[in-house]
Design a protein around this motif. Sequence first.
Motif, PDB file in Angstrom:
ATOM      1  N   MET A   1      16.639   3.744   0.370  1.00  0.00           N
ATOM      2  CA  MET A   1      16.982   2.448  -0.473  1.00  0.00           C
ATOM      3  C   MET A   1      15.931   1.767  -0.775  1.00  0.00           C
ATOM      4  O   MET A   1      15.300   1.326  -1.776  1.00  0.00           O
ATOM      5  CB  MET A   1      18.245   2.122  -0.493  1.00  0.00           C
ATOM      6  N   GLY A   2      15.308   1.224   0.363  1.00  0.00           N
ATOM      7  CA  GLY A   2      14.245   0.316   0.345  1.00  0.00           C
ATOM      8  C   GLY A   2      12.963   0.773  -0.363  1.00  0.00           C
ATOM      9  O   GLY A   2      12.394  -0.015  -1.320  1.00  0.00           O
ATOM     10  N   ALA A   3      12.549   1.947   0.028  1.00  0.00           N
ATOM     11  CA  ALA A   3      11.520   2.641  -0.895  1.00  0.00           C
ATOM     12  C   ALA A   3      11.783   2.823  -2.090  1.00  0.00           C
ATOM     13  O   ALA A   3      10.922   2.446  -2.915  1.00  0.00           O
ATOM     14  CB  ALA A   3      11.167   3.897  -0.218  1.00  0.00           C
ATOM     15  N   LEU A   4      13.130   3.187  -2.689  1.00  0.00           N
ATOM     16  CA  LEU A   4      13.313   3.169  -4.303  1.00  0.00           C
ATOM     17  C   LEU A   4      13.309   2.007  -4.600  1.00  0.00           C
ATOM     18  O   LEU A   4      12.782   1.963  -5.818  1.00  0.00           O
ATOM     19  CB  LEU A   4      14.832   3.962  -4.091  1.00  0.00           C
ATOM     20  N   PHE A   5      13.761   0.856  -3.927  1.00  0.00           N
ATOM     21  CA  PHE A   5      13.809  -0.270  -4.638  1.00  0.00           C
ATOM     22  C   PHE A   5      12.246  -1.001  -5.043  1.00  0.00           C
ATOM     23  O   PHE A   5      11.807  -1.298  -6.037  1.00  0.00           O
ATOM     24  CB  PHE A   5      14.483  -1.415  -3.940  1.00  0.00           C
ATOM     25  N   ASN A   6      11.415  -0.527  -3.836  1.00  0.00           N
ATOM     26  CA  ASN A   6      10.042  -1.028  -4.012  1.00  0.00           C
ATOM     27  C   ASN A   6       9.234  -0.228  -5.347  1.00  0.00           C
ATOM     28  O   ASN A   6       8.578  -0.713  -6.134  1.00  0.00           O
ATOM     29  CB  ASN A   6       9.167  -0.646  -2.766  1.00  0.00           C
ATOM     30  N   LEU A   7       9.894   1.096  -5.252  1.00  0.00           N
ATOM     31  CA  LEU A   7       9.023   1.886  -6.403  1.00  0.00           C
ATOM     32  C   LEU A   7       9.596   1.587  -7.646  1.00  0.00           C
ATOM     33  O   LEU A   7       8.723   1.369  -8.707  1.00  0.00           O
ATOM     34  CB  LEU A   7       9.745   3.397  -6.114  1.00  0.00           C
ATOM     35  N   VAL A   8      10.936   1.104  -8.117  1.00  0.00           N
ATOM     36  CA  VAL A   8      11.458   0.727  -9.076  1.00  0.00           C
ATOM     37  C   VAL A   8      10.867  -0.689  -9.483  1.00  0.00           C
ATOM     38  O   VAL A   8      10.398  -0.941 -10.770  1.00  0.00           O
ATOM     39  CB  VAL A   8      12.757   0.490  -9.120  1.00  0.00           C
TER      40      VAL A   8
ATOM     41  N   ALA B   1       0.884  -1.269  -0.110  1.00  0.00           N
ATOM     42  CA  ALA B   1      -0.056   0.088  -0.163  1.00  0.00           C
ATOM     43  C   ALA B   1       0.808   1.176   0.051  1.00  0.00           C
ATOM     44  O   ALA B   1       0.458   2.303  -0.763  1.00  0.00           O
ATOM     45  CB  ALA B   1      -1.063  -0.002   1.126  1.00  0.00           C
ATOM     46  N   ARG B   2       2.059   1.357   0.929  1.00  0.00           N
ATOM     47  CA  ARG B   2       2.759   2.455   0.846  1.00  0.00           C
ATOM     48  C   ARG B   2       3.353   2.793  -0.596  1.00  0.00           C
ATOM     49  O   ARG B   2       3.525   3.872  -1.027  1.00  0.00           O
ATOM     50  CB  ARG B   2       3.891   2.081   1.999  1.00  0.00           C
ATOM     51  N   THR B   3       3.644   1.787  -1.471  1.00  0.00           N
ATOM     52  CA  THR B   3       4.405   2.039  -2.449  1.00  0.00           C
ATOM     53  C   THR B   3       3.510   2.275  -3.356  1.00  0.00           C
ATOM     54  O   THR B   3       3.495   3.343  -4.338  1.00  0.00           O
ATOM     55  CB  THR B   3       5.238   0.690  -2.989  1.00  0.00           C
ATOM     56  N   LEU B   4       2.222   1.750  -3.377  1.00  0.00           N
ATOM     57  CA  LEU B   4       1.043   2.062  -4.457  1.00  0.00           C
ATOM     58  C   LEU B   4       0.771   3.466  -4.319  1.00  0.00           C
ATOM     59  O   LEU B   4       0.513   4.161  -5.315  1.00  0.00           O
ATOM     60  CB  LEU B   4       0.048   0.946  -4.266  1.00  0.00           C
ATOM     61  N   ALA B   5       0.494   3.859  -3.087  1.00  0.00           N
ATOM     62  CA  ALA B   5       0.061   5.295  -2.937  1.00  0.00           C
ATOM     63  C   ALA B   5       1.251   6.349  -3.607  1.00  0.00           C
ATOM     64  O   ALA B   5       0.833   7.060  -4.177  1.00  0.00           O
ATOM     65  CB  ALA B   5       0.105   5.654  -1.262  1.00  0.00           C
ATOM     66  N   LEU B   6       2.463   5.996  -3.159  1.00  0.00           N
ATOM     67  CA  LEU B   6       3.470   7.010  -3.957  1.00  0.00           C
ATOM     68  C   LEU B   6       3.320   6.750  -5.719  1.00  0.00           C
ATOM     69  O   LEU B   6       3.291   7.644  -6.319  1.00  0.00           O
ATOM     70  CB  LEU B   6       5.049   6.431  -3.803  1.00  0.00           C
ATOM     71  N   VAL B   7       3.356   5.544  -5.753  1.00  0.00           N
ATOM     72  CA  VAL B   7       3.100   5.213  -7.444  1.00  0.00           C
ATOM     73  C   VAL B   7       1.834   6.308  -8.193  1.00  0.00           C
ATOM     74  O   VAL B   7       2.010   6.844  -8.986  1.00  0.00           O
ATOM     75  CB  VAL B   7       2.863   3.761  -7.948  1.00  0.00           C
ATOM     76  N   LEU B   8       0.723   6.093  -7.298  1.00  0.00           N
ATOM     77  CA  LEU B   8      -0.286   6.900  -7.910  1.00  0.00           C
ATOM     78  C   LEU B   8      -0.299   8.347  -7.664  1.00  0.00           C
ATOM     79  O   LEU B   8      -0.833   8.923  -8.529  1.00  0.00           O
ATOM     80  CB  LEU B   8      -1.521   6.406  -7.149  1.00  0.00           C
TER      81      LEU B   8
ATOM     82  N   LYS C   1      13.267  12.794  -3.281  1.00  0.00           N
ATOM     83  CA  LYS C   1      14.095  13.235  -2.146  1.00  0.00           C
ATOM     84  C   LYS C   1      13.942  12.738  -0.786  1.00  0.00           C
ATOM     85  O   LYS C   1      13.011  12.467  -0.519  1.00  0.00           O
ATOM     86  CB  LYS C   1      13.905  14.695  -1.872  1.00  0.00           C
ATOM     87  N   ASP C   2      15.140  12.417  -0.179  1.00  0.00           N
ATOM     88  CA  ASP C   2      15.077  11.484   0.991  1.00  0.00           C
ATOM     89  C   ASP C   2      14.237  10.593   1.055  1.00  0.00           C
ATOM     90  O   ASP C   2      14.127   9.740   2.140  1.00  0.00           O
ATOM     91  CB  ASP C   2      14.224  12.608   2.159  1.00  0.00           C
ATOM     92  N   MET C   3      14.133   9.695  -0.157  1.00  0.00           N
ATOM     93  CA  MET C   3      13.550   8.267  -0.133  1.00  0.00           C
ATOM     94  C   MET C   3      14.702   7.475   0.028  1.00  0.00           C
ATOM     95  O   MET C   3      15.834   7.393  -0.356  1.00  0.00           O
ATOM     96  CB  MET C   3      13.044   8.156  -1.368  1.00  0.00           C
TER      97      MET C   3
END
Lengths: 315, 161
Positions: free
Chosen positions: B93-100, B56-63, B89-91
């Motif tokens: 590495m874990g969040a970036l990996f999830n995002l990618v 959910a956290r990643t999907l919210a960012l993606v949307l 900014k300030d994201m």
Amino acid sequence: MEEGSQSAVARATFHLPFEIAIEILSRLPVKSLLRFKSVCKSWYALIKTPDFISKHLLTQSALNSTSLLVTTYNYETQNPVMSLIHTDDGFNNGPISLVFPFLNRTSFRGWDHRGIGGICNGLVCMSPSCSRFGYPLILCNPSTRQFREIPNSEWHWLDDPENVMGVSFGFGFHSSANDYKLIRIVLYSTPTMKDNIRADLYVMSTDTWAEIGDDKVSVFFGEMNDFGGFGSHVQIVESSASTVLKGVFYWLACVIPTGEAIVVSFDMDSFDDTDVATIAGKLIACIANGGSRLCKMVFPAMTLQNGVPCSISLS
Amino acid sequence: MASSIENNNEKLTLKSSDGEEFLVEKHVALQSTLLQNMLDSDCSSADVIPLPKIDARTLALVLGYCKKHADASSSKQGELNSFDSEFLKDMDMGALFNLVLAANFMEIKGLLDIAAQKIADTIKDKPHQEVREIFHVENDYTPEEEAAVREENRWAFEGFP
């Protein structure tokens, strides 16, 4: 549990799919990639594959990360000195000196700008002289510090290298063959004092030369009524670097004796020389590769002294 | 009652791996080639599209990214660029990996580009030992092999351990 049977590639991607790792790695500068070959065996293997190298080139081109190759020479030894400047960090890091052992050879003394035979996708074709015959030819990649010497080709038809009057080069990527090629055009005189022209083509993947038939290069030289009438010929301008666009080499040439500037081309796909574009008027021009189009920077002869281009046309 | 996307006032529902549902306007969802293909091929007539790989956290960012880019697709590029850099900014590495990973799965090229570039920019000046830890990659070299590989490009290691 199946990990033991998986390849080295699959094991390294346990946490991150390999395609994602490729997306990230293809956005890294070359120097980082060379260090990251030490991360694990699968990264080492990946970074060396032609597919990854192509993807890296494509990604970096889209990023507009330009590096400048600066050539100068050592006043004491007269040998060339090369350095690289990366522009994407805003010139903050200054030039990086390139240590290529071949630069210290005696044959490279007195080197000048005519020693660059062509630059394409970061590969540089160099020689002590690219306007004279018989000098060693070297392909180098300033980003990776790799280089290779191009083997000599057989010039059995040439009785005496002294008879060579001029050499022109073109170096570029031939996309339909997925290969880098170097063309060499030699103007020479025969024992009967008749001028003649020959050309050959070096293919990087096979590291071999092939001669281009006489009939294919006739346009560069000969008694051509099309250009200036009987007895005239076309000569590639000595300082004209070639440019390659969609598999076709282009050079600036001039018609002797009228002095008319023209563009001559050589199509690697058809091994053909059919297309010769004439720059209108009696102009002096230089050719630059402007992305996907061929730029003609046109200098009227009058303004050439101070080097101000009068117009740039895209065709 | 099953209702098709068209009847649902141009909105669709996405469900994250941890069960949270997101109501998304269709033009925002179209930023994702995966969702676009699903809509085109009409196989999305179900009420809820599950995205089992994205939390959910990643999907919210993606949307959030998709909404900004969908609404601003014809507006100034400079504004989007500053949004993109602020977004990452300030994201960590874990969040970036999830995002990618999410961008790759949902086929959102622009997001994949900026997230992968952000990771690349973060690791480019790090020693390879640290990169191993970041990517959870096991060192399968013997010390001799590692030394030999390093020797191939010794110049690139100047200033690095």
